[in-house]
Scaffold this active site. Sequence first.
Site, short mmCIF file in Angstrom:
data_model
loop_
_atom_site.label_atom_id
_atom_site.label_comp_id
_atom_site.label_asym_id
_atom_site.label_seq_id
_atom_site.Cartn_x
_atom_site.Cartn_y
_atom_site.Cartn_z
N ASP A 308 -19.81 -19.54 -20.50
CA ASP A 308 -20.89 -20.20 -21.23
C ASP A 308 -21.62 -21.21 -20.35
O ASP A 308 -21.06 -21.75 -19.40
CB ASP A 308 -20.34 -20.90 -22.47
CG ASP A 308 -19.35 -22.00 -22.13
OD1 ASP A 308 -18.53 -21.79 -21.22
OD2 ASP A 308 -19.39 -23.07 -22.77
N GLU A 309 -22.85 -21.45 -20.69
CA GLU A 309 -23.64 -22.56 -20.16
C GLU A 309 -23.63 -22.65 -18.63
O GLU A 309 -23.57 -23.73 -18.06
CB GLU A 309 -23.17 -23.88 -20.77
CG GLU A 309 -23.36 -23.92 -22.29
CD GLU A 309 -22.77 -25.15 -22.94
OE1 GLU A 309 -23.34 -25.62 -23.92
OE2 GLU A 309 -21.71 -25.64 -22.46
#
Length: 505
Positions: A308-309
């Site tokens: 993620d991210e």
Amino acid sequence: MVLPDPLPLVPVPRSAIAEAGRMPLTGETRILGDAAAAPHLIDGIARRTGIRPSSATDEPRAGDVLLRLDPAAGPAEGYRLRVGDVAEVIGADAAGLFYGTQTLLQLLRERDEGWGWQHVRIEDAPRFAYRGMMLDVARHFFPVDEVKTIIDRAAALKLNHLHLHLSDDQGWRLHIDSWPLLSEKSSVTSANGDAGGCYSKDDYRAIVAHAASRHITIVPEIDLPGHTHAIGLAYREIVEEPVMNDHLLSDATRLGHALPVAGEPYIGWGVGHFSVRIREERTWDFVRDVLTEIAELTPGPYLHIGGDESLGTSEADFAYFMERATALVTELGKSPVAWHEAGAVEGIAEGTVGQYWGLTSPDGAHAAQAAHFVARGGRLILSPADAVYLDMKYDEAFPLGLSWAGVVDVHAASDWEPGELLPVPEESILGIEAPLWTETVRSLDDADRLTHPRLAAVAELAWTAADAAERNSESLRHRIGRQAPLWQSDGIRYHPTPEIPWSTR
């Protein structure tokens, strides 16, 4: 004869019929049958009432509780429960028997005449195979005993997976023999400058064993290739310099946090600055060694690799990393799990499980990313942030938590339908997981206030069939309210939100 109010059970069972009559709990009550399930029930009754039933091995008599296994009692994790002159819990398997005892504990109530159980007939089994909670031990370190306590809280609500977020920018939390400086240099701090910590391998084994005794599977996560600043405190040569683009700079200003500096602990909350050096083979030595050691420690089928991210990582580098990392997990004999952004990668390993953390009204890109896991033979864990992120505030005035996904009260946590969230068939949904990120958490009491009562609402969505008669917001509010005496006896510092009519008995 007038029957009592609806049964005080969360999650609500598949079928539950209250009958006239009541079986008292007394000092003469005995627990008979299954030797593994009996101690949990005895301890729970003693905590709740101060009465400790004895165990016995002869034939049951009036007022006793009988625990037994019978595969005919239902599907996996299912159970049947009847309270009459004798209380009998029959599990289809060991997990089902354990869940039946948790239901029996919820049914135990005090009246003017003393403690006892309403006569009842219950048949029950879960909707989803995966019913989880995530605990972020990277931003706030929880000692082993506190992790065990959280496991007990989750198991009481019939959850069966605990996802441990073991690494992030703020800290690394598991000793790795082949990369020992992680324990020495990468684990010393937490968010907000709080003390850090690191689990030894024996600590981790103790957590796994305690979870298994409550029929909970541990899902370890090493968040890669982003969220990796802490790794660079020990092994700077495998981590890129922090990225500084306009979005990340403005986010740091909004949060009021200092910008990260390579080689120095980061105690802020900004995300997306960091990445391992994806094209360096030394990085892959690290990834392989870490995942291999964790796989050897973890008996469960899943190994979560984050994804993620990764805001400072190019699309090509991210795809290269996720393809290679998911393949490596598969080679280790585990099922890879990744956050839904990894679904943008065409060649993720077949069978990779996707964890969706977008909103309950997903945008097209996020929905497509999630659906790609299914197209590759995988399944989905649902964690919509505006419904089941336990770190969101109950309301804007609540002192703990964040609100970037909105505020999440009990109604928001329960008022969505998992089968309708994404454009995939329901059989491709593995289950639901409620994450507790810990940017603002500084104690177990803080964690309790954020998890309870909302975790109960999530547990019902994960366990109870969509068409169950009592699965509605009004019923849930009243049934959660009737958990208060049990939660108090277990030491849970729940948030007494005014949307719940709390009971004292």
